[in-house]
Scaffold this motif. Structure first.
Motif, PDB file in Angstrom:
ATOM      1  N   HIS A 197       0.840  -1.198   0.000  1.00 52.41           N
ATOM      2  CA  HIS A 197       0.000   0.000   0.000  1.00 52.41           C
ATOM      3  C   HIS A 197       0.873   1.246   0.000  1.00 52.41           C
ATOM      4  N   ASP A 198       0.238   2.369  -0.235  1.00 51.06           N
ATOM      5  CA  ASP A 198       0.937   3.656  -0.310  1.00 51.06           C
ATOM      6  C   ASP A 198       1.374   4.096   1.087  1.00 51.06           C
ATOM      7  N   ARG A 199       2.535   4.728   1.158  1.00 50.92           N
ATOM      8  CA  ARG A 199       3.057   5.217   2.438  1.00 50.92           C
ATOM      9  C   ARG A 199       2.720   6.686   2.683  1.00 50.92           C
ATOM     10  N   GLY A 200       1.984   7.294   1.757  1.00 55.39           N
ATOM     11  CA  GLY A 200       1.656   8.707   1.909  1.00 55.39           C
ATOM     12  C   GLY A 200       2.677   9.595   1.224  1.00 55.39           C
ATOM     13  N   PRO A 201       2.392  10.867   1.123  1.00 54.74           N
ATOM     14  CA  PRO A 201       3.301  11.783   0.419  1.00 54.74           C
ATOM     15  C   PRO A 201       4.549  12.092   1.234  1.00 54.74           C
ATOM     16  N   ALA A 202       5.622  12.398   0.533  1.00 55.82           N
ATOM     17  CA  ALA A 202       6.841  12.856   1.198  1.00 55.82           C
ATOM     18  C   ALA A 202       6.606  14.263   1.748  1.00 55.82           C
ATOM     19  N   PRO A 203       7.360  14.669   2.779  1.00 50.39           N
ATOM     20  CA  PRO A 203       7.133  15.993   3.387  1.00 50.39           C
ATOM     21  C   PRO A 203       7.230  17.146   2.389  1.00 50.39           C
ATOM     22  N   HIS A 204       8.250  17.125   1.523  1.00 47.39           N
ATOM     23  CA  HIS A 204       8.387  18.223   0.560  1.00 47.39           C
ATOM     24  C   HIS A 204       7.253  18.202  -0.465  1.00 47.39           C
ATOM     25  N   GLU A 205       6.789  17.004  -0.833  1.00 47.82           N
ATOM     26  CA  GLU A 205       5.656  16.894  -1.758  1.00 47.82           C
ATOM     27  C   GLU A 205       4.386  17.457  -1.121  1.00 47.82           C
ATOM     28  N   GLN A 206       4.203  17.151   0.144  1.00 44.37           N
ATOM     29  CA  GLN A 206       3.024  17.625   0.857  1.00 44.37           C
ATOM     30  C   GLN A 206       3.018  19.148   0.957  1.00 44.37           C
ATOM     31  N   ARG A 207       4.174  19.730   1.275  1.00 41.07           N
ATOM     32  CA  ARG A 207       4.261  21.191   1.391  1.00 41.07           C
ATOM     33  C   ARG A 207       4.016  21.866   0.050  1.00 41.07           C
ATOM     34  N   LEU A 208       4.579  21.290  -1.020  1.00 36.33           N
ATOM     35  CA  LEU A 208       4.428  21.886  -2.346  1.00 36.33           C
ATOM     36  C   LEU A 208       2.967  21.898  -2.788  1.00 36.33           C
ATOM     37  N   ILE A 209       2.306  20.762  -2.676  1.00 38.88           N
ATOM     38  CA  ILE A 209       0.918  20.668  -3.132  1.00 38.88           C
ATOM     39  C   ILE A 209      -0.003  21.512  -2.252  1.00 38.88           C
ATOM     40  N   THR A 210       0.261  21.515  -0.948  1.00 37.96           N
ATOM     41  CA  THR A 210      -0.574  22.313  -0.045  1.00 37.96           C
ATOM     42  C   THR A 210      -0.474  23.797  -0.366  1.00 37.96           C
ATOM     43  N   SER A 211       0.742  24.275  -0.582  1.00 36.93           N
ATOM     44  CA  SER A 211       0.917  25.696  -0.920  1.00 36.93           C
ATOM     45  C   SER A 211       0.282  26.015  -2.272  1.00 36.93           C
ATOM     46  N   TRP A 212       0.368  25.076  -3.215  1.00 31.65           N
ATOM     47  CA  TRP A 212      -0.237  25.294  -4.531  1.00 31.65           C
ATOM     48  C   TRP A 212      -1.754  25.347  -4.415  1.00 31.65           C
ATOM     49  N   MET A 213      -2.328  24.491  -3.558  1.00 31.92           N
ATOM     50  CA  MET A 213      -3.775  24.519  -3.335  1.00 31.92           C
ATOM     51  C   MET A 213      -4.207  25.839  -2.707  1.00 31.92           C
ATOM     52  N   GLN A 214      -3.446  26.312  -1.746  1.00 29.46           N
ATOM     53  CA  GLN A 214      -3.784  27.583  -1.106  1.00 29.46           C
ATOM     54  C   GLN A 214      -3.734  28.730  -2.107  1.00 29.46           C
ATOM     55  N   LEU A 215      -2.712  28.710  -2.965  1.00 29.65           N
ATOM     56  CA  LEU A 215      -2.603  29.743  -3.991  1.00 29.65           C
ATOM     57  C   LEU A 215      -3.771  29.661  -4.975  1.00 29.65           C
ATOM     58  N   SER A 216      -4.157  28.446  -5.343  1.00 25.39           N
ATOM     59  CA  SER A 216      -5.266  28.263  -6.286  1.00 25.39           C
ATOM     60  C   SER A 216      -6.574  28.775  -5.699  1.00 25.39           C
ATOM     61  N   PHE A 217      -6.816  28.453  -4.428  1.00 25.55           N
ATOM     62  CA  PHE A 217      -8.040  28.933  -3.786  1.00 25.55           C
ATOM     63  C   PHE A 217      -8.029  30.455  -3.648  1.00 25.55           C
ATOM     64  N   ALA A 218      -6.846  31.028  -3.392  1.00 29.38           N
ATOM     65  CA  ALA A 218      -6.752  32.487  -3.302  1.00 29.38           C
ATOM     66  C   ALA A 218      -7.063  33.137  -4.650  1.00 29.38           C
ATOM     67  N   MET A 219      -6.533  32.558  -5.733  1.00 29.22           N
ATOM     68  CA  MET A 219      -6.823  33.083  -7.069  1.00 29.22           C
ATOM     69  C   MET A 219      -8.301  32.924  -7.404  1.00 29.22           C
ATOM     70  N   LEU A 220      -8.870  31.781  -7.014  1.00 36.60           N
ATOM     71  CA  LEU A 220     -10.291  31.544  -7.261  1.00 36.60           C
ATOM     72  C   LEU A 220     -11.149  32.555  -6.505  1.00 36.60           C
ATOM     73  N   ALA A 221     -10.757  32.840  -5.263  1.00 36.64           N
ATOM     74  CA  ALA A 221     -11.492  33.831  -4.475  1.00 36.64           C
ATOM     75  C   ALA A 221     -11.365  35.221  -5.091  1.00 36.64           C
ATOM     76  N   LEU A 222     -10.177  35.551  -5.608  1.00 40.36           N
ATOM     77  CA  LEU A 222      -9.974  36.854  -6.240  1.00 40.36           C
ATOM     78  C   LEU A 222     -10.831  36.996  -7.494  1.00 40.36           C
ATOM     79  N   VAL A 223     -10.842  35.945  -8.316  1.00 39.48           N
ATOM     80  CA  VAL A 223     -11.666  35.975  -9.534  1.00 39.48           C
ATOM     81  C   VAL A 223     -13.145  36.096  -9.173  1.00 39.48           C
ATOM     82  N   GLY A 224     -13.560  35.374  -8.131  1.00 38.85           N
ATOM     83  CA  GLY A 224     -14.947  35.466  -7.690  1.00 38.85           C
ATOM     84  C   GLY A 224     -15.306  36.859  -7.204  1.00 38.85           C
ATOM     85  N   PHE A 225     -14.375  37.487  -6.474  1.00 36.54           N
ATOM     86  CA  PHE A 225     -14.624  38.839  -5.975  1.00 36.54           C
ATOM     87  C   PHE A 225     -14.726  39.837  -7.129  1.00 36.54           C
TER      88      PHE A 225
END
Length: 403
Positions: free
Chosen positions: A168-196
């Motif tokens: 089974h999968d062991r989960g994401p590596a720490p650097h992978e987790q940080r990268l994707i999390t920050s990218w998700m936060q940026l995406s949601f921020a851009m989505l919120a800006l476009v919505g505003f």
């Protein structure tokens, strides 16, 4: 065997699951999504085939068909409901979608373990899964970033996807987790800006009267104005122009004036009262003139005064952007025997769909008057205006095929 039998599950020990959840591989989940699409899409296509056929018919008849838009929305709604119900049914019966079942994955309750998923869990998971696509599928990135590969729809339904394979999968590596999390936060921020920004643009359009399409197409609008694309102040401007050109009735202009006063009183009030001024007589006409001229420099006031006393008012004081001003100025130049100047304005107005037929008549009249005036000029030096007049006549002959 070179390849393992994918249909034969290798169930993990329950104790091992309690200590370390058997996280399903990301690639397996992606392949399961592809398989689900291949399995569900024919079923959903069959369900919406009638609506698709109707929508195509509506849009072929009219590219801006309101019925077609409603049919398209119904297609989306039926498809979403079908996906939700199909997913929920499979999750409740076999604890997996068909693709997940084939690839030896199961959806289990987490963090509180249960023997089976409840139907409410299955339904919430399916609804949130569909809702994630409405957010441009950004929540699905949680499968890559979350330590247990749990996306938004799984957290909302207290579920988790596990594998029945020995590995089974062991989960994401720490650097992978940080990268994707920050990218998700940026995406949601851009989505919120476009919505505003979209919200602010909609608010501006609301205050500017850009959402008057429904009112323009309602029974209150005049049917004599054929151009349905006109709305707001432009529609009233066209109605005033057509009335002065004697192309529509007084009742039609009255309807458009009332519609403007109710629909967009801020931007249309002066010109709507000008329309009522044109339709009134006696004391009522004087009263409407006072209302129009509450602001003495307004275009409506200038036009009203011009129609009452044309020798004392300059049309240049009115807004030249309005079609009604151009119509009056074209007639003024014609009466002053400035036929070329009249033709210049008429040519501009011919580009307006609602006015084209009426302005074609004015165009022919001015050409005829221009030709007649040129025929009366004999001998002596030929003015430059005569050469310009010949160009207008040549253009007329070429346009209408006249010899």
């Amino acid at each position: 065997m070179l390849f393992p039998d994918l249909s034969a599950p290798e169930i993990n020990n329950s104790k091992q699951f309690k200590q370390e959840p058997a996280i399903a591989f990301v690639m397996d989940r992606f392949l399961a999504l592809v398989l689900d699409f291949l399995i569900f899409s024919p079923v959903i296509s069959l369900l919406v085939s009638g609506l698709v056929r109707q929508a195509k018919t509506f849009f072929l008849l009219n590219s801006r068909s309101e019925e077609g838009i409603v049919a398209a929305l119904m297609i989306l709604a039926v498809s979403a409901v079908a996906v939700v119900l199909l997913q929920a049914a499979f999750l409740y019966l076999i604890q997996a979608t068909p693709g997940q079942f084939f690839l030896q994955m199961r959806v289990v309750s987490y963090p509180q373990q249960q023997t089976r998923l409840t139907f409410s869990q299955c339904l919430v998971r399916s609804v949130m899964w569909c809702a994630s696509f409405a957010m441009f599928a950004i929540p699905f990135l949680g499968i890559i970033a979350h330590p247990l590969r749990r996306a938004f729809h799984e957290k909302a339904s207290d579920t988790m996807v596990i594998t029945l394979k020995s590995r089974h999968d062991r989960g994401p590596a720490p650097h992978e987790q940080r990268l994707i999390t920050s990218w998700m936060q940026l995406s949601f921020a851009m989505l919120a800006l476009v919505g505003f920004l979209g919200l602010m643009k909609s608010y501006h359009g609301l205050t500017a009267g850009e959402f008057q399409v429904a009112a323009n197409n309602s029974d209150a609008a005049c049917k004599e104005i054929k151009d349905k694309d006109l709305m707001g102040t432009q529609r009233l401007d066209a109605a005033l122009s057509l009335f002065l050109l004697k192309e529509i009735s007084a009742d039609c202009l009255h309807k458009e004036a009332e519609l403007s006063l109710w629909g967009d009183p801020v931007n249309s009030q002066a010109m709507a009262y000008f329309a009522k001024f044109l339709l009134s007589e006696g004391a009522d006409r004087v009263d409407y003139l006072k209302k129009v001229c509450e602001e003495r420099t307004s275009t409506g006031c200038v036009l009203a005064q011009y129609l009452d006393h044309p020798e004392d008012v300059q049309l240049s004081d009115a807004s030249e952007k309005l079609w009604v001003t151009q119509v009056l100025e074209a007639d003024q130049r014609y009466n002053q025997r400035d036929y070329e100047g009249s033709l210049e304005l008429i040519e501009d107005l011919q580009s307006v769909t609602a006015l084209r037929q009426a302005m074609d008549k004015k165009y022919v009249r001015s050409i005829w008057a221009l030709q007649k005036s040129m025929g009366q000029k004999k001998g002596g030096r030929v003015p430059a205006s005569v050469n310009g007049g010949k160009l207008w006549i040549e253009d007329f002959k070429e346009k209408y095929g006249v010899q």
